[in-house]
Design an enzyme around this catalytic site. Structure first.
Site, PDB file in Angstrom:
ATOM      1  N   HIS A   1       0.787  -1.225   0.000  1.00  0.00           N
ATOM      2  CA  HIS A   1       0.000   0.000   0.000  1.00  0.00           C
ATOM      3  C   HIS A   1       0.817   1.271   0.000  1.00  0.00           C
ATOM      4  O   HIS A   1       0.258   2.360  -0.139  1.00  0.00           O
ATOM      5  CB  HIS A   1      -0.922   0.025   1.226  1.00  0.00           C
ATOM      6  CG  HIS A   1      -2.034  -0.966   1.152  1.00  0.00           C
ATOM      7  ND1 HIS A   1      -3.066  -0.859   0.261  1.00  0.00           N
ATOM      8  CD2 HIS A   1      -2.271  -2.089   1.874  1.00  0.00           C
ATOM      9  CE1 HIS A   1      -3.896  -1.885   0.438  1.00  0.00           C
ATOM     10  NE2 HIS A   1      -3.440  -2.643   1.409  1.00  0.00           N
TER      11      HIS A   1
ATOM     12  N   CYS B   1     -32.400   2.115  18.928  1.00  0.00           N
ATOM     13  CA  CYS B   1     -31.392   3.167  18.680  1.00  0.00           C
ATOM     14  C   CYS B   1     -32.112   4.491  18.445  1.00  0.00           C
ATOM     15  O   CYS B   1     -31.713   5.544  18.948  1.00  0.00           O
ATOM     16  CB  CYS B   1     -30.564   2.847  17.440  1.00  0.00           C
ATOM     17  SG  CYS B   1     -29.900   1.174  17.376  1.00  0.00           S
TER      18      CYS B   1
ATOM     19  N   ARG C   1     -19.038  -0.213  20.777  1.00  0.00           N
ATOM     20  CA  ARG C   1     -20.000   0.779  21.226  1.00  0.00           C
ATOM     21  C   ARG C   1     -21.427   0.270  21.066  1.00  0.00           C
ATOM     22  O   ARG C   1     -22.261   0.488  21.931  1.00  0.00           O
ATOM     23  CB  ARG C   1     -19.813   2.095  20.457  1.00  0.00           C
ATOM     24  CG  ARG C   1     -20.645   3.210  21.029  1.00  0.00           C
ATOM     25  CD  ARG C   1     -20.221   3.524  22.447  1.00  0.00           C
ATOM     26  NE  ARG C   1     -21.199   4.338  23.142  1.00  0.00           N
ATOM     27  CZ  ARG C   1     -22.068   3.864  24.045  1.00  0.00           C
ATOM     28  NH1 ARG C   1     -22.082   2.583  24.350  1.00  0.00           N
ATOM     29  NH2 ARG C   1     -22.907   4.686  24.644  1.00  0.00           N
TER      30      ARG C   1
ATOM     31  N   CYS D   1     -24.227  -0.005  24.035  1.00  0.00           N
ATOM     32  CA  CYS D   1     -25.565   0.576  23.945  1.00  0.00           C
ATOM     33  C   CYS D   1     -26.641  -0.474  24.182  1.00  0.00           C
ATOM     34  O   CYS D   1     -27.591  -0.255  24.934  1.00  0.00           O
ATOM     35  CB  CYS D   1     -25.786   1.191  22.558  1.00  0.00           C
ATOM     36  SG  CYS D   1     -25.183   2.867  22.388  1.00  0.00           S
TER      37      CYS D   1
END
Lengths: 138, 281, 109
Positions: B101, B197, B238, B242
């Site tokens: 790369h 959500c 995350r 939640c």
């Protein structure tokens, strides 16, 4: 404010509780302050402490201290299990006597900064920082 | 899509108007150089929002400041770690990321379009999946743990070289069915608290849930350095947090449900800038 | 030695003689405070960086004593005078005896 009997009773109760409760916590920091200042009186001019009114999170609270002409600045968190936070000793190549860092605060409390000036005197600045706990931060 | 407040009284009582501290009109420029779009018109597919905001605008001014300089942003030390990793030869092929790369900057633009459909593999891929594919197929190296330190740091590096570029993930074509699956999960209520959500991040962003100032739950800033745990956090971690907070059994990191959800949530941020590594609560 | 401790320091590359510059330093370190307990209820012992110094051509700019209340990944920002061309040396001292260093050169011209 109307001083009803209820009010007066609540105030008396409140101040009795206040007199007892923080005593233990603040005793620790007062001892450490004494150790730094040797019991000298402290002025309040010539030192700035910048800290948030409400900390976004008690784990990482940005603060800044500044005391032109100081030899050293010591910072305490009066309500932490161990109040000492840091001591900044400034050398001859410090352009000014300021420093910024990030600290941990266990709960709402006073942050205290005390500078030892080159003439041997001490000045202090104090600010309450609110630390909230609880939410859905995961 | 309308959400109905069953048990509405309890839910409403959780949210209180936020009065203090966040400077929501501020603009974010990193290193006095990279302009970040932190508020913009919501993408068309988002029926219930007219403006989208980066999580940055909901944080206190002190926290916002931490992200404005790469030497104040603690997440950037971990980007440094990833650069070392990028240049390290690993695996049976004797290559490093750099061998194929070049410099990390060559990957500018990648973060902005992920998660995305991979034709050869015939699946939607997140950056973590793609990194592991590169590692195993091209480098002959072992996979990294999906949300382990090595992977999250590398995600932060890959995000950092795209900062300022506009998020633009595809929601149609071969990715469409995953996108729809993610959308359905977004609007599904979970857990004992029966929250989706959308209940927090669409219906109540900018309000407080107890002591937390709710954002729109955008992921343009991920991986994010959280003040709360003083480290970089990935999107799936995350999501787990939640869903666990709704008192539900959560999906696992790297599962199809979370890949779908990540694709959908990323698309809700189409128009914002890539911001990672960001600094959040 | 704690794992993966990495410093990150910003010093401008050049300055005029006597100029005041801002130095920002960050180092990745868990700063284990000694307040936390592990899954079995045992206290995780304190293990922090307890001192940070910055010198320039051998002279002290700042010397900081750190306590456990300094956040994980300690950050310090301070001002230094640059009298001449030279090198800033940064040193962090760990409770466990390890010493981490970084240095940055600056040209006065």
């Amino acid at each position: 404010m109307k001083l009803t009997r209820r009010h007066t009773l609540m105030m008396a109760f409140g101040s009795a509780v206040a007199a007892i409760m923080p005593f233990k916590a603040f005793a620790a920091v007062e001892d450490e302050i004494q150790a730094f200042t040797g019991g000298a009186d402290m002025g309040s001019d010539g030192i700035t402490l910048i800290a948030p009114e409400i900390a976004e999170n008690g784990n990482t609270v940005p603060i800044e201290v500044n005391a032109p002409g100081a030899e050293a600045i010591i910072v305490f968190a009066a309500g932490n299990p161990t109040p000492a936070v840091a001591t900044f000793n400034f050398g001859p190549l410090a352009a000014d006597q300021s420093a910024a860092t990030r600290i941990r605060l266990a709960g709402t409390q006073d942050v205290v900064a005390i500078a030892r000036m080159s003439d041997g005197s001490f000045v202090q600045a104090r600010q309450e920082v609110k630390v909230t706990i609880g939410g859905c931060g995961g | 899509m309308k959400t109905v407040f069953k048990g509405g009284v309890t839910a409403v009582a959780l949210f209180a108007a936020y009065a203090v501290q966040a400077d929501q009109e501020a603009n974010l420029v990193i290193n006095e150089d990279i302009e970040i779009t932190v508020r913009t018109d919501a993408p068309e597919h988002l029926e219930n929002l007219s403006t989208i905001y980066s999580g940055w605008v909901f944080r206190s001014s002190e926290t916002q400041a931490l992200q404005m300089d790469d030497f104040e942003n603690p997440g950037m030390i971990f980007v440094d770690d990833a650069i070392d990793s990028w240049n390290t030869v690993e695996g049976s092929a004797g290559e490093s990321c750099a061998s194929c790369h070049g410099a990390p900057e060559e990957l500018a633009g990648v973060r902005a379009v992920y998660p995305k459909w991979n034709d050869e593999a015939e699946e939607v891929r997140t950056i973590a999946m793609q990194v592991n594919d590169c590692r195993t197929s091209q480098m002959g190296a072992e996979e990294w743990k999906y949300d382990g330190g090595d992977m999250i740091n590398m995600e932060a590096l890959i995000a950092s070289v795209s900062r300022g570029m506009t998020v633009n993930v595809a929601t149609d074509g071969p990715a469409q069915s995953m996108w729809e699956k993610g959308r359905d999960i977004y609007y599904t209520r979970f857990g004992q608290l029966d929250l989706s959500c959308a209940n927090c991040h669409e219906d109540n962003y900018d309000n407080n849930i107890r002591a937390d100032h709710l954002s729109q739950g955008q992921v343009n800033g991920f991986p994010t350095y959280r003040l709360k745990n003083a480290k970089l956090n990935g999107v799936h971690s995350r999501f787990r947090g939640c869903i666990r907070d709704t008192r539900a059994e959560t999906y696992g990191v790297g599962t199809e449900e979370f890949i779908a959800l990540e694709l959908y949530v990323a698309s809700r941020g189409n128009g914002l800038s890539v911001e990672g590594p960001s600094v959040r609560n | 030695m704690a794992d993966n401790v990495k410093p990150r320091v910003r010093v401008p590359r050049d300055a005029t003689a006597g100029e005041e510059i801002t130095i920002k330093t960050l180092i990745s370190h868990p700063m284990e405070s000694g307040q936390r307990k592990d899954g079995d209820g045992n206290v995780i012992p304190r293990s922090i960086i307890n001192r940070f110094t910055c010198t320039f051509n051998g002279e002290t700019v700042i010397d900081v004593t750190l306590e456990p209340a300094i956040s994980t990944n300690p950050y310090f920002e301070f001002q230094a005078i640059v009298p001449e061309t030279g090198t800033f040396e940064f040193t962090w001292y760990d409770d466990d005896g390890a010493v981490y260093t970084d240095s940055k050169e600056i040209t006065v011209g």
